[in-house]
Design an enzyme around this catalytic site. Sequence first.
Site, PDB file in Angstrom:
ATOM      1  N   ASN A 192     -10.054   0.329  -0.391  1.00  0.00           N
ATOM      2  CA  ASN A 192      -8.594   0.367  -0.359  1.00  0.00           C
ATOM      3  C   ASN A 192      -8.052  -0.218  -1.665  1.00  0.00           C
ATOM      4  O   ASN A 192      -8.186  -1.412  -1.913  1.00  0.00           O
ATOM      5  CB  ASN A 192      -8.114  -0.447   0.852  1.00  0.00           C
ATOM      6  N   HIS A 247      -3.381   7.524   2.229  1.00  0.00           N
ATOM      7  CA  HIS A 247      -3.765   6.184   1.784  1.00  0.00           C
ATOM      8  C   HIS A 247      -5.194   5.930   2.267  1.00  0.00           C
ATOM      9  O   HIS A 247      -5.537   6.207   3.412  1.00  0.00           O
ATOM     10  CB  HIS A 247      -2.809   5.153   2.374  1.00  0.00           C
ATOM     11  N   CYS A 278       0.811  -1.228   0.000  1.00  0.00           N
ATOM     12  CA  CYS A 278       0.000   0.000   0.000  1.00  0.00           C
ATOM     13  C   CYS A 278       0.840   1.272   0.000  1.00  0.00           C
ATOM     14  O   CYS A 278       0.362   2.321  -0.412  1.00  0.00           O
ATOM     15  CB  CYS A 278      -0.966   0.004   1.175  1.00  0.00           C
TER      16      CYS A 278
HETATM   17  N1  COA Z   1     -19.167  -7.857   8.294  1.00  0.00           N
HETATM   18  C1  COA Z   1     -19.709  -8.084   9.480  1.00  0.00           C
HETATM   19  N2  COA Z   1     -18.998  -8.388  10.577  1.00  0.00           N
HETATM   20  C2  COA Z   1     -17.664  -8.450  10.441  1.00  0.00           C
HETATM   21  C3  COA Z   1     -17.019  -8.214   9.225  1.00  0.00           C
HETATM   22  C4  COA Z   1     -17.833  -7.918   8.118  1.00  0.00           C
HETATM   23  N3  COA Z   1     -17.315  -7.664   6.895  1.00  0.00           N
HETATM   24  N4  COA Z   1     -15.693  -8.348   9.399  1.00  0.00           N
HETATM   25  C5  COA Z   1     -15.498  -8.634  10.673  1.00  0.00           C
HETATM   26  N5  COA Z   1     -16.683  -8.704  11.324  1.00  0.00           N
HETATM   27  C6  COA Z   1     -16.934  -9.004  12.723  1.00  0.00           C
HETATM   28  C7  COA Z   1     -15.813  -9.800  13.350  1.00  0.00           C
HETATM   29  O1  COA Z   1     -16.009 -11.168  13.072  1.00  0.00           O
HETATM   30  C8  COA Z   1     -15.958  -9.465  14.798  1.00  0.00           C
HETATM   31  O2  COA Z   1     -16.979 -10.260  15.355  1.00  0.00           O
HETATM   32  P1  COA Z   1     -16.807 -10.921  16.803  1.00  0.00           P
HETATM   33  O3  COA Z   1     -16.646  -9.769  17.741  1.00  0.00           O
HETATM   34  O4  COA Z   1     -18.059 -11.688  16.953  1.00  0.00           O
HETATM   35  O5  COA Z   1     -15.578 -11.769  16.695  1.00  0.00           O
HETATM   36  C9  COA Z   1     -16.445  -8.023  14.787  1.00  0.00           C
HETATM   37  O6  COA Z   1     -16.947  -7.791  13.473  1.00  0.00           O
HETATM   38  C10 COA Z   1     -15.390  -7.021  15.121  1.00  0.00           C
HETATM   39  O7  COA Z   1     -14.226  -7.322  14.386  1.00  0.00           O
HETATM   40  P2  COA Z   1     -12.907  -6.454  14.516  1.00  0.00           P
HETATM   41  O8  COA Z   1     -11.856  -7.041  13.633  1.00  0.00           O
HETATM   42  O9  COA Z   1     -12.567  -6.240  15.971  1.00  0.00           O
HETATM   43  O10 COA Z   1     -13.422  -5.066  13.933  1.00  0.00           O
HETATM   44  P3  COA Z   1     -12.664  -3.700  13.851  1.00  0.00           P
HETATM   45  O11 COA Z   1     -13.487  -2.643  14.456  1.00  0.00           O
HETATM   46  O12 COA Z   1     -11.221  -3.806  14.240  1.00  0.00           O
HETATM   47  O13 COA Z   1     -12.712  -3.419  12.273  1.00  0.00           O
HETATM   48  C11 COA Z   1     -11.303  -3.568  10.339  1.00  0.00           C
HETATM   49  C12 COA Z   1     -12.075  -4.319  11.407  1.00  0.00           C
HETATM   50  C13 COA Z   1     -10.577  -4.559   9.455  1.00  0.00           C
HETATM   51  C14 COA Z   1     -12.261  -2.749   9.525  1.00  0.00           C
HETATM   52  C15 COA Z   1     -10.285  -2.629  11.033  1.00  0.00           C
HETATM   53  O14 COA Z   1      -9.550  -3.334  12.006  1.00  0.00           O
HETATM   54  C16 COA Z   1      -9.331  -2.021  10.070  1.00  0.00           C
HETATM   55  O15 COA Z   1      -9.700  -1.222   9.238  1.00  0.00           O
HETATM   56  N6  COA Z   1      -8.036  -2.330  10.204  1.00  0.00           N
HETATM   57  C17 COA Z   1      -7.016  -1.788   9.371  1.00  0.00           C
HETATM   58  C18 COA Z   1      -7.098  -2.410   8.044  1.00  0.00           C
HETATM   59  C19 COA Z   1      -6.213  -1.738   7.078  1.00  0.00           C
HETATM   60  O16 COA Z   1      -6.113  -0.552   7.060  1.00  0.00           O
HETATM   61  N7  COA Z   1      -5.574  -2.529   6.255  1.00  0.00           N
HETATM   62  C20 COA Z   1      -4.817  -2.107   5.191  1.00  0.00           C
HETATM   63  C21 COA Z   1      -3.627  -1.370   5.604  1.00  0.00           C
HETATM   64  S1  COA Z   1      -2.767  -1.058   4.160  1.00  0.00           S
END
Ligand code: COA
Length: 326
Positions: A283, A253, A113
């Site tokens: 993204n 980004h 990225c």
């Molecule tokens: N739809 C519905 N529920 C979902 C889901 C989806 N697409 N993806 C995950 N969940 C659920 C999980 O299973 C979890 O359930 P649980 O509590 O029963 O286990 C819950 O939602 C929370 O998951 P969590 O991973 O803690 O959510 P979060 O608030 O951290 O958000 C991301 C997840 C991925 C959106 C976030 O962590 C993020 O944006 N991270 C950075 C990613 C990024 O920038 N990557 C690229 C960098 S280049």
Amino acid sequence: MIRAVLTGTGSALPARRVSNAELAEQVDTSDEWIVERTGIRFRHIAGEDETTATLARDAATAAIAAAGLTAGDIDLIVLATATPDNTFPATATKVQAMLGIDDCVAFDVAAVCSGFLYAVQVADSMIRAGAHRRALVIGAETFSRILDWEDRTTCVLFGDGAGAIVLEARDSVDDVADAGARGILATRLHADGRHNGLLYVDGGPSTTGTVGKLRMKGREVFRHAVVNLAAVMEEALQATGLPTDAVDWVVPHQANARILDATARKLSLPSEKVVVTVDQHANTSAASVPLALDQAVRDGRILPGHLVVLEAMGGGFTWGAAIIRM
Ligand code: COA
């Protein structure tokens, strides 16, 4: 002194636009969850006839036209991608052939990225060294092809696209902090390979012999992103001697709207100065910064003379920032 001045931008998106509701028909997710946790509403997904190289070609063609040049003027192509058309040759050489450029230097950069930021620093260095005069710097990706479409924690977050800029060598007598100093004023890059396992693809030519699928520990990536991005932006700005309030625009980004908000807050940057496209494109990895930049240039927000900060962070981890006077 030679400086690399940005003279044109361009971008390209696949024709097919996919909403959260459409994704929710395939995986166990909802528009509400995706919007609340990420800010994403749409992403573009490449069709059979669209590849990283074709998207890169279209973005490059637009950037070359915006710079008032023709393809034959380009003497360097640096293309950032984690989703090349082939393991080799470099996608940059495919784009070179598509553009009809007989001879130039062309290669790919792999920093996921933050690949576009790495490519900008490489091209800037080659221009300032006097080796090249007109560079095409491209970020292009088809992440849809490396997503696990059964993993709802990753497949909703990414999209396909490409963005490109033209950098031209110009002689400059202005000091970096002078308003007349156009071009790339400072760049800063970092990598920390101890975090390889937080965001990676589980295949490759030298390991499994397969392409593999993207895997990510999202919550941990999030935590590192905010800290690293705020730090590298400060570091790059400090290198210019310019204060934070001199910044007209930040083009970050586009991974998650919450990361954009948290990073801006950490630097006390008003949200009106942050270009946001994550809602429309999701993204797009190395394409996300040049795609957002092109959009803000074309809709008249980013103007000549504006001070613009580019920043990104991605798998590796790698991260970086660039300060540009347009
Ligand atoms: N739809 C519905 N529920 C979902 C889901 C989806 N697409 N993806 C995950 N969940 C659920 C999980 O299973 C979890 O359930 P649980 O509590 O029963 O286990 C819950 O939602 C929370 O998951 P969590 O991973 O803690 O959510 P979060 O608030 O951290 O958000 C991301 C997840 C991925 C959106 C976030 O962590 C993020 O944006 N991270 C950075 C990613 C990024 O920038 N990557 C690229 C960098 S280049």
